[in-house]
Design a protein around this motif. Structure first.
Motif, short mmCIF file in Angstrom:
data_model
loop_
_atom_site.label_atom_id
_atom_site.label_comp_id
_atom_site.label_asym_id
_atom_site.label_seq_id
_atom_site.Cartn_x
_atom_site.Cartn_y
_atom_site.Cartn_z
N GLU A 2 29.28 42.54 38.73
CA GLU A 2 30.13 42.75 37.56
C GLU A 2 31.57 42.32 37.81
OE1 GLU A 2 31.41 46.29 34.75
OE2 GLU A 2 29.50 46.67 35.79
N LYS A 3 32.08 41.53 36.88
CA LYS A 3 33.45 41.04 36.96
C LYS A 3 34.41 42.18 36.70
CE LYS A 3 34.53 36.47 35.18
NZ LYS A 3 34.23 35.61 34.06
N SER A 4 35.40 42.35 37.55
CA SER A 4 36.40 43.35 37.22
C SER A 4 37.74 42.65 36.97
CB SER A 4 36.31 44.43 38.30
OG SER A 4 37.42 44.71 38.95
N GLU A 5 38.87 43.18 37.48
CA GLU A 5 40.14 42.65 36.97
C GLU A 5 40.45 41.21 37.41
OE1 GLU A 5 42.18 44.47 40.73
OE2 GLU A 5 40.27 44.66 39.71
N LEU A 6 41.25 40.55 36.58
CA LEU A 6 41.73 39.20 36.90
C LEU A 6 42.75 39.33 38.03
CD1 LEU A 6 41.96 36.12 36.10
CD2 LEU A 6 43.84 36.81 34.62
N LYS A 14 40.16 30.74 37.36
CA LYS A 14 40.58 32.13 37.33
C LYS A 14 39.80 32.85 38.41
CE LYS A 14 41.30 32.53 32.35
NZ LYS A 14 40.76 33.11 31.11
N LEU A 15 40.44 33.78 39.10
CA LEU A 15 39.75 34.55 40.15
C LEU A 15 39.69 36.01 39.74
CD1 LEU A 15 41.43 32.99 43.33
CD2 LEU A 15 39.35 32.24 42.16
N PHE A 16 38.47 36.55 39.76
CA PHE A 16 38.25 37.95 39.36
C PHE A 16 37.75 38.78 40.53
CE2 PHE A 16 37.77 35.48 35.50
CZ PHE A 16 38.44 36.24 34.54
N ALA A 17 38.14 40.06 40.55
CA ALA A 17 37.57 41.00 41.51
C ALA A 17 36.13 41.28 41.10
CB ALA A 17 38.38 42.29 41.50
N VAL A 18 35.34 41.78 42.06
CA VAL A 18 33.95 42.15 41.79
C VAL A 18 33.86 43.67 41.87
CG1 VAL A 18 31.55 41.95 42.59
CG2 VAL A 18 33.12 40.00 42.82
N ALA A 19 33.35 44.29 40.82
CA ALA A 19 33.24 45.75 40.81
C ALA A 19 32.37 46.20 41.98
CB ALA A 19 32.65 46.21 39.48
N GLY A 20 32.90 47.08 42.82
CA GLY A 20 32.12 47.66 43.91
C GLY A 20 31.94 46.79 45.13
N ASP A 21 32.59 45.62 45.18
CA ASP A 21 32.47 44.78 46.38
C ASP A 21 33.80 44.07 46.65
OD1 ASP A 21 31.85 43.19 48.48
OD2 ASP A 21 30.02 42.34 47.62
N GLU A 22 34.55 44.66 47.56
CA GLU A 22 35.89 44.12 47.86
C GLU A 22 35.84 42.84 48.67
OE1 GLU A 22 38.92 46.80 49.19
OE2 GLU A 22 39.08 47.13 47.02
N SER A 23 34.66 42.55 49.21
CA SER A 23 34.57 41.39 50.11
C SER A 23 34.34 40.08 49.35
CB SER A 23 33.46 41.60 51.13
OG SER A 23 32.19 41.48 50.50
N LYS A 24 34.11 40.18 48.03
CA LYS A 24 33.79 38.97 47.26
C LYS A 24 34.74 38.82 46.08
CE LYS A 24 29.62 38.37 49.32
NZ LYS A 24 29.88 39.30 50.42
N ILE A 25 34.84 37.61 45.57
CA ILE A 25 35.50 37.40 44.29
C ILE A 25 34.68 36.42 43.44
CG2 ILE A 25 37.88 37.96 44.96
CD1 ILE A 25 38.49 35.12 45.25
N MET A 80 31.28 31.10 40.06
CA MET A 80 30.78 31.01 41.43
C MET A 80 31.22 32.28 42.17
SD MET A 80 31.94 28.17 44.26
CE MET A 80 31.20 26.73 43.54
N LEU A 81 30.26 32.90 42.87
CA LEU A 81 30.60 34.05 43.71
C LEU A 81 31.03 33.51 45.07
CD1 LEU A 81 30.55 37.21 43.91
CD2 LEU A 81 28.30 36.93 45.01
#
Ligand code: TMP
Ligand code: ASP
Length: 236
Positions: A2-6, A14-25, A80-81
């Motif tokens: 799940e995409k979280s904040e920009l 654009k690069l988004f955070a991933v809900a629940g996974d700090e190691s990925k964008i 792309m993850l």
């Protein structure tokens, strides 16, 4: 996934955070086109999807050949993850043939085959217009350590050695390209950003036709058709 904040919006992604996974964008590829430090701007429907698709193929090819990249998986046409890395603010440019800014700066004949090839560093800073820098500038500004600079050069040369024959087989001449690298949590250097017709120059081997962002830079047109041609050739 799940995409979280920009987190960041650049000129092409654009690069988004991933809900629940700090190691990925999640990188979202935009249709926007810019050139000459965004003095020239436009948009081309479908360009983002093509760059996502082309970058995916190239990252996979490089991984198969021992280059570690930030690529994890494709999430959609334009998403792309990737591994979350700290981007090193250095654009690493590899040149096989003289064109573009090299020709302007040094008066070298356009199209001259470079032997030995060139690996150059540019400071990634839009306000300064990404100036060319030496190794000493990079270490003085603490952009990277001298050991890291050697790693960047070695990786960039290896990418070139892998991609030159890969594209040649597709009747494409890899003229030059720009790479960006990042550090993961352990300080390991991964190839990041994208490898696409926005960041590379490709000339058709037979006709010399430009099949990259130079079509936009120089107002030649037919941008999407050219990017599709690159995609079709590397898939074929
Ligand atoms: P240059 O000849 O304009 O310096 O470009 C060298 C290569 O780097 C070319 O393949 C295009 C790519 N490039 C980028 O990806 N981003 C940039 O901002 C610039 C200036 C060049
Ligand atoms: N990417 C850069 C810009 O937007 C320059 C370029 O690729 O020519 O302005």
């Amino acid at each position: 996934m799940e995409k979280s904040e920009l987190l960041y919006e650049g000129k092409a992604k654009k690069l988004f955070a991933v809900a629940g996974d700090e190691s990925k964008i999640i990188a979202e590829f935009k249709d926007d086109l810019t050139a000459f430090n965004a003095q020239k701007k436009s948009s081309e429907t479908g360009k983002g999807a093509l760059n996502n698709e082309i970058s995916t193929i190239i990252f996979k090819k490089l991984e198969e050949n021992g280059i570690e990249t930030h690529f994890v998986e494709n999430l959609s046409e334009i998403e792309m993850l990737v591994e979350r890395v700290e981007i090193i603010p250095i654009e690493v440019v590899v040149r096989n043939v003289a064109t573009g800014s090299l020709v302007k700066r040094l008066g070298i004949e356009d199209g001259k085959v470079l032997s030995p090839i060139l690996v150059e560093f540019y400071y990634k800073d839009d306000d300064l217009g990404d100036p060319i820098i030496t190794d000493d500038h990079a270490t003085m500004m603490e952009l990277a350590s001298s050991e890291e600079l050697e790693v960047l050069k070695a990786k960039a040369r290896k990418v070139n050695e892998i991609l030159l024959p890969f594209f040649k087989e597709k009747n494409l001449r890899l003229i030059d390209f720009k790479l960006e690298f990042g550090r993961d949590r352990d300080g390991k250097i991964l190839l990041a950003d994208e490898v696409s017709p926005d960041s590379c120059r490709f000339w058709d081997i037979n006709s010399g036709e430009k099949l990259d962002k130079d079509r936009f830079r120089h107002g030649i047109g037919g941008i999407k058709v050219a990017y599709e041609e690159v995609r079709n050739r590397i898939l074929g």
